[in-house]
Design a protein around this motif. Structure first.
Motif, PDB file in Angstrom:
ATOM      1  N   LEU A 140       0.839  -1.207   0.000  1.00 28.62           N
ATOM      2  CA  LEU A 140       0.000   0.000   0.000  1.00 28.62           C
ATOM      3  C   LEU A 140       0.871   1.253   0.000  1.00 28.62           C
ATOM      4  CD1 LEU A 140      -2.891  -0.984   2.413  1.00 28.62           C
ATOM      5  CD2 LEU A 140      -3.055  -0.498  -0.015  1.00 28.62           C
ATOM      6  N   LEU A 141       1.988   1.215   0.748  1.00 25.11           N
ATOM      7  CA  LEU A 141       2.886   2.374   0.761  1.00 25.11           C
ATOM      8  C   LEU A 141       3.521   2.577  -0.608  1.00 25.11           C
ATOM      9  CD1 LEU A 141       4.741   2.376   4.174  1.00 25.11           C
ATOM     10  CD2 LEU A 141       3.503   4.248   3.112  1.00 25.11           C
ATOM     11  N   ALA A 142       3.840   1.462  -1.272  1.00 20.87           N
ATOM     12  CA  ALA A 142       4.447   1.585  -2.598  1.00 20.87           C
ATOM     13  C   ALA A 142       3.454   2.171  -3.596  1.00 20.87           C
ATOM     14  CB  ALA A 142       4.933   0.221  -3.072  1.00 20.87           C
ATOM     15  N   CYS A 143       2.166   2.004  -3.349  1.00 20.58           N
ATOM     16  CA  CYS A 143       1.141   2.565  -4.239  1.00 20.58           C
ATOM     17  C   CYS A 143       0.527   3.822  -3.636  1.00 20.58           C
ATOM     18  CB  CYS A 143       0.034   1.549  -4.490  1.00 20.58           C
ATOM     19  SG  CYS A 143       0.604  -0.016  -5.084  1.00 20.58           S
ATOM     20  N   PHE A 144       1.187   4.401  -2.638  1.00 22.13           N
ATOM     21  CA  PHE A 144       0.573   5.494  -1.888  1.00 22.13           C
ATOM     22  C   PHE A 144       0.123   6.635  -2.792  1.00 22.13           C
ATOM     23  CE2 PHE A 144       0.782   9.413   0.562  1.00 22.13           C
ATOM     24  CZ  PHE A 144       0.057   9.077   1.679  1.00 22.13           C
ATOM     25  N   ARG A 145       1.048   7.117  -3.651  1.00 22.99           N
ATOM     26  CA  ARG A 145       0.721   8.283  -4.472  1.00 22.99           C
ATOM     27  C   ARG A 145      -0.348   7.977  -5.512  1.00 22.99           C
ATOM     28  NH1 ARG A 145       6.889   9.920  -4.595  1.00 22.99           N
ATOM     29  NH2 ARG A 145       6.843   7.946  -5.704  1.00 22.99           N
ATOM     30  N   PRO A 146      -0.206   6.912  -6.294  1.00 19.85           N
ATOM     31  CA  PRO A 146      -1.279   6.625  -7.269  1.00 19.85           C
ATOM     32  C   PRO A 146      -2.638   6.400  -6.608  1.00 19.85           C
ATOM     33  CG  PRO A 146       0.691   5.416  -7.848  1.00 19.85           C
ATOM     34  CD  PRO A 146       0.957   6.034  -6.507  1.00 19.85           C
ATOM     35  N   LEU A 147      -2.679   5.698  -5.461  1.00 24.64           N
ATOM     36  CA  LEU A 147      -3.966   5.462  -4.801  1.00 24.64           C
ATOM     37  C   LEU A 147      -4.579   6.780  -4.329  1.00 24.64           C
ATOM     38  CD1 LEU A 147      -3.320   2.230  -2.680  1.00 24.64           C
ATOM     39  CD2 LEU A 147      -4.877   2.467  -4.604  1.00 24.64           C
ATOM     40  N   SER A 148      -3.730   7.691  -3.814  1.00 24.54           N
ATOM     41  CA  SER A 148      -4.243   8.982  -3.371  1.00 24.54           C
ATOM     42  C   SER A 148      -4.705   9.801  -4.576  1.00 24.54           C
ATOM     43  CB  SER A 148      -3.157   9.781  -2.645  1.00 24.54           C
ATOM     44  OG  SER A 148      -2.572   9.012  -1.635  1.00 24.54           O
ATOM     45  N   TYR A 149      -3.868   9.806  -5.623  1.00 26.80           N
ATOM     46  CA  TYR A 149      -4.155  10.646  -6.788  1.00 26.80           C
ATOM     47  C   TYR A 149      -5.482  10.238  -7.420  1.00 26.80           C
ATOM     48  CZ  TYR A 149      -2.321  13.880 -10.342  1.00 26.80           C
ATOM     49  OH  TYR A 149      -2.086  14.960 -11.153  1.00 26.80           O
ATOM     50  N   SER A 150      -5.683   8.944  -7.603  1.00 28.11           N
ATOM     51  CA  SER A 150      -6.903   8.526  -8.295  1.00 28.11           C
ATOM     52  C   SER A 150      -8.123   8.706  -7.403  1.00 28.11           C
ATOM     53  CB  SER A 150      -6.789   7.083  -8.770  1.00 28.11           C
ATOM     54  OG  SER A 150      -6.869   6.206  -7.677  1.00 28.11           O
ATOM     55  N   ALA A 151      -7.917   8.820  -6.072  1.00 22.35           N
ATOM     56  CA  ALA A 151      -9.061   9.087  -5.189  1.00 22.35           C
ATOM     57  C   ALA A 151      -9.434  10.571  -5.240  1.00 22.35           C
ATOM     58  CB  ALA A 151      -8.727   8.680  -3.760  1.00 22.35           C
ATOM     59  N   ILE A 152      -8.433  11.455  -5.345  1.00 22.32           N
ATOM     60  CA  ILE A 152      -8.698  12.892  -5.276  1.00 22.32           C
ATOM     61  C   ILE A 152      -9.155  13.424  -6.630  1.00 22.32           C
ATOM     62  CG2 ILE A 152      -7.688  15.142  -4.798  1.00 22.32           C
ATOM     63  CD1 ILE A 152      -5.592  13.602  -3.110  1.00 22.32           C
ATOM     64  N   ALA A 153      -8.438  13.068  -7.685  1.00 26.00           N
ATOM     65  CA  ALA A 153      -8.739  13.619  -9.004  1.00 26.00           C
ATOM     66  C   ALA A 153      -8.691  12.487 -10.026  1.00 26.00           C
ATOM     67  CB  ALA A 153      -7.731  14.708  -9.353  1.00 26.00           C
ATOM     68  N   PRO A 154      -9.752  11.665 -10.086  1.00 26.40           N
ATOM     69  CA  PRO A 154      -9.724  10.479 -10.945  1.00 26.40           C
ATOM     70  C   PRO A 154      -9.464  10.803 -12.419  1.00 26.40           C
ATOM     71  CG  PRO A 154     -11.852  10.694  -9.812  1.00 26.40           C
ATOM     72  CD  PRO A 154     -10.978  11.785  -9.321  1.00 26.40           C
ATOM     73  N   ASP A 155     -10.027  11.916 -12.904  1.00 28.08           N
ATOM     74  CA  ASP A 155      -9.849  12.291 -14.312  1.00 28.08           C
ATOM     75  C   ASP A 155      -8.394  12.563 -14.644  1.00 28.08           C
ATOM     76  OD1 ASP A 155     -12.343  12.070 -15.204  1.00 28.08           O
ATOM     77  OD2 ASP A 155     -12.605  14.178 -15.754  1.00 28.08           O
ATOM     78  N   ILE A 156      -7.784  13.409 -13.793  1.00 29.91           N
ATOM     79  CA  ILE A 156      -6.397  13.802 -14.058  1.00 29.91           C
ATOM     80  C   ILE A 156      -5.492  12.591 -13.930  1.00 29.91           C
ATOM     81  CG2 ILE A 156      -4.574  15.408 -13.445  1.00 29.91           C
ATOM     82  CD1 ILE A 156      -6.620  17.179 -12.167  1.00 29.91           C
ATOM     83  N   ALA A 157      -5.757  11.770 -12.908  1.00 29.61           N
ATOM     84  CA  ALA A 157      -4.929  10.586 -12.703  1.00 29.61           C
ATOM     85  C   ALA A 157      -5.026   9.676 -13.920  1.00 29.61           C
ATOM     86  CB  ALA A 157      -5.359   9.851 -11.440  1.00 29.61           C
TER      87      ALA A 157
END
Lengths: 261, 257, 279
Positions: A140-157
């Motif tokens: 989960l830590l290794a995917c921390f940024r992508p998981l956060s990014y797609s939760a906050i701004a799914p379109d941009i991610a």
């Protein structure tokens, strides 16, 4: 309380808290409360079937929880996803009741699987607990940024090459194995609180992502250790202390934030 | 001069309906362009096809470099533990897997960007708690931190009051002055008239484009909208109003074919 | 379970079970149509989970499980109503955590049932139901409860339908939507309680949601959907009881759980309705 025969229970409980506290942070961030509620219930018949077949419980739990991930992903496209998902879950619980009834020892097993019975942990539970308790937070830590990014701004991610559906399946898979390992401690009905309570409390206490994650894991550890100690001292069920502890920690965090600002 | 954005003969169909029909226009580096049109005229679809979210059925889109995107609004839980600065940092590395070790160099970059858009004051606040104008600044910082050649904004002024709207336009003007091409969609062109040098006008899936002073004229706008439009000059400012009065007396004018 | 060996309909536990199943299915079918239409599947599920604490408490106090379940379900309904008024952020999270604490209390009460009162089967009976072991008078009580619930639903039917379609519109037409919402939640609590009597607390969502969701796919009008949902639920409940009765002898010394058959039938009915609609 720290007698040798309880050593395994302490170790397993600690590992469960690390995985559940970490997964819980993402449950709250990604709004996956329903999945966190549903996957442990989906795993329930797995434990019963494992008992019937005579294999280790955790494998049955993990298999059914992962099947639950496939089911949730598939049902998302249904017309009334909430009604459909609720019905499938209830049918799975009914299946669990059947398996338990067939394997005998119905009443005790039902209670332990629904509400948790950590004191029954033995050395055989250590390897899967170690793998999941350390592996899930690491992944989960290794995917921390992508998981956060797609939760906050799914379109941009998505425009940056992150597949929302792919990340969802990955996350739900990790959530499923966490639920499988945590189920004996907290029970199918209460694993949810161990995931959501500490994480929901942590985000009341800090606005920063990594500290919130660390705090969530620390609070989960606190709840689990307290539940284990109190369960041993009072010989009351550990699930009760997990549920009550999560609610207390959350209420205290809400109060602290209100008093502070 | 090479174009920062070149859209040629773009056709896009969604669910069997043609939303964009042979849209063509090109923007120079540093252009400030308004994408104007009524709700449902295909503005968002055009932005999404430029970004590559929606595949065209014909035509092509050429970009000179990276495109930064600013969505209208983030739908966020106000309690979400992500600060404005954290979100800007995700613009740098949000797509990368790996342990999120903090880095001083990256932090400095984020702080410089926050200062450049005037967002230092609320950089430590939760992003879900920010006002519309504050969130818009953070979204712009998030898009600019990758140093794009083109900045696309979807209705950035839709949720803002007059003051916040003027401030965001001034900020975007500074961005364009540094050579970044700005393309923003809006259903009301008035706030943008003093800032934009190019207009792309969308109606019924077709586009007309030109320099602002060529397009913002009563006869051109009236033809585009299919309704009488007056262009009024007051104290060196231009205002566009629709309807009664003026030479045509509010009567309907033939729309462009 | 040798009781079940002689003729199906002449067995007293079976008669009792059939009566409980019928009452639960008819009321929950009718109320469930509104639950599904109002998107309150999760609220119904929450009430059921909360009511399990009442079931466990009833064993501890030695009172009728019907009273225990209903008391806690009403408390839960009041909680849902209070939470609905607040539009605070994180409401769902807070609701989930309160629900979790409630389940913790159920765990405690069930534990006390076993240790203090020696009710070894309390956990199974409360969570998964024990239809054939229901007390003899329960069937009549459930039937009366169902009749009362159906009468209440009939009284508020028209304003409830209007408020379900558009709450603002109903308020503009002079409907007291707050009072109406409260009355509806009380009926929902009653329906959930009766379902919990039949299939246990955590399975009661099946009877509440399943037949109603299936009926809504097939029927054209709301009254037809309510009637069809009641009939489908009745078929599932009675079919489940009959299958469980037949299952004696499938595996040595066992009757398979009634609740398993009922939930499986409900899922099958729902899937068939979904397919029928598509095909």
């Amino acid at each position: 309380m720290f007698a040798p025969y309880l050593r395994d229970a302490w170790i397993v409980a600690t590992l469960i808290a690390l995985a559940a506290g970490c997964a819980g942070y993402f449950v709250v961030l990604r709004g996956a409360g329903f999945a966190a509620h549903a996957l442990p219930m989906a795993a329930f018949p797995g434990a019963a079937l494992a008992g019937l077949l005579g294999i280790a419980q955790v494998y049955g739990l993990a298999a059914f929880a992962l099947a639950g991930v496939a089911g949730l992903t598939w049902l998302k496209r249904a017309q009334r996803p909430d009604a459909a998902a609720a019905l499938v879950l209830v049918a799975l619980l009914g299946l669990g009741a059947l398996f338990l009834s067939l394997s005998g020892g119905y009443a005790n097993a039902v209670y332990a699987l629904l509400f948790g019975q950590i004191l029954g942990v033995g050395p055989a539970d250590l390897p899967p607990a170690l793998a999941i308790g350390l592996g899930v937070p690491a992944l989960l830590l290794a995917c921390f940024r992508p998981l956060s990014y797609s939760a906050i701004a799914p379109d941009i991610a998505a425009a940056r090459g992150l597949s929302g559906a792919g990340l969802d399946v990955l996350f739900l898979g990790l959530l499923a194995v966490t639920a499988a390992i945590a189920l004996p401690l907290a029970g199918a009905l209460l694993v949810f609180t161990l995931m959501v309570g500490p994480a929901a409390a942590a985000r009341q206490l800090t606005p920063a992502p990594l500290p919130a994650l660390g705090l969530s894991m620390a609070l989960a550890l606190l709840i689990v250790w307290a539940a284990l100690a109190l369960a041993w001292l009072t010989s009351l069920p550990s699930g009760f202390f997990v549920g009550a502890g999560s609610a207390l920690v959350y209420a205290a965090a809400r109060l602290w934030r209100r008093v502070k600002g | 001069m090479t174009h920062a954005l070149d859209v040629a003969g773009l056709c896009v169909s969604l669910g069997g309906r043609e939303v964009l029909h042979e849209v063509s226009f090109a923007l120079e580096p540093g252009a400030f362009c308004g994408l104007i049109g009524a709700n449902g005229s295909g503005k968002t679809t055009l932005l999404r096809s430029i970004l590559g979210f929606t595949a065209p059925s014909a035509g092509r889109v050429a970009l000179a470099g990276v495109a930064g995107y600013v969505p209208q609004k983030l739908q966020l839980d106000p309690d979400m533990p992500v600060r404005a600065g954290d979100f800007v940092e995700l613009g740098l590395n949000g797509h990368r897997f790996g342990f999120p070790f903090p880095s001083r160099a990256r932090r400095a970059k984020v702080e410089a960007m926050l200062a450049a858009v005037g967002a230092e004051a609320f950089a430590g606040q939760r992003i879900g708690e920010l006002s519309g104008g504050q969130q818009q600044r953070v979204l712009i910082a998030h898009a600019l931190i990758r140093q794009p050649k083109l900045l696309l904004l979807d209705e950035p002024l839709a949720n803002l009051d007059l003051r916040a709207s003027a401030e965001i336009i001034a900020l975007l003007k500074r961005v364009a002055a540094q050579g970044v091409t700005v393309l923003l969609s809006a259903h009301d062109m008035n706030p943008l008239l003093s800032a934009m040098d190019r207009i792309v006008y969308l109606a019924k899936g077709r586009a007309a484009s030109g320099r602002t002073q060529e397009v913002v004229r009563t006869e051109v706008l009236s033809a585009l909208y299919g309704y009488h439009i007056d262009v009024i000059r007051v104290h060196d400012r231009i205002i566009v109003v629709a309807g009664e009065g003026g030479a045509h007396g509010g009567k309907h004018v033939a729309a462009i074919p | 379970m040798t009781l079940l060996q002689p003729g199906f309909l002449s067995s007293l536990p079976v008669q009792n079970a059939l009566l409980i199943g019928a009452g639960a299915a008819l009321l929950s079918g009718a109320a469930g149509v509104f639950t599904v239409l109002r998107g309150q599947s999760f609220a119904g599920h929450t009430l059921a989970d909360v009511s399990s604490a009442g079931g466990a408490l009833a064993y501890l106090l030695g009172i009728s499980p019907l009273a225990g379940f209903f008391g806690l379900a009403v408390l839960g309904a009041l909680g849902v109503e209070a939470a609905g008024e607040r539009r605070a952020a994180g409401r769902d999270l807070a609701a989930g955590i309160v629900l979790g604490a409630g389940m913790g209390i159920t765990a405690l009460l069930l534990y006390l049932d076993v240790t203090l009162k020696g009710h070894g089967g309390a956990a199974v009976a409360v969570m998964f139901g024990a239809l054939f072991a229901a007390p003899p008078g329960l069937g009549r009580a459930v039937a009366l409860g169902a009749l009362a619930g159906l009468a209440g639903l009939g009284l508020i039917y028209r304003p409830l339908l209007l408020a379900t379609l558009d709450g603002e519109l109903a308020r503009a037409d002079g409907v007291n939507t707050k009072l109406l919402g409260g009355a509806y939640l009380l009926l929902l609590a009653l329906a959930v309680t009766l379902c919990a009597m039949a299939v246990g607390a955590i399975l009661s969502t099946a009877l509440l949601i399943g037949p109603a969701a299936a009926a809504l796919r097939l029927a054209r009008g709301p009254v037809a959907a309510m009637a069809l949902a009641g009939l489908l639920g009745l078929g599932c409940a009675w079919g489940g009881i009959w299958l469980a009765y037949q299952s004696y002898g499938w595996t040595p010394g066992h009757v398979w759980p009634v609740s398993f058959f009922i939930t499986a039938l409900v899922l099958a009915v729902y899937a068939a309705a979904a397919l029928a609609r598509r095909g």
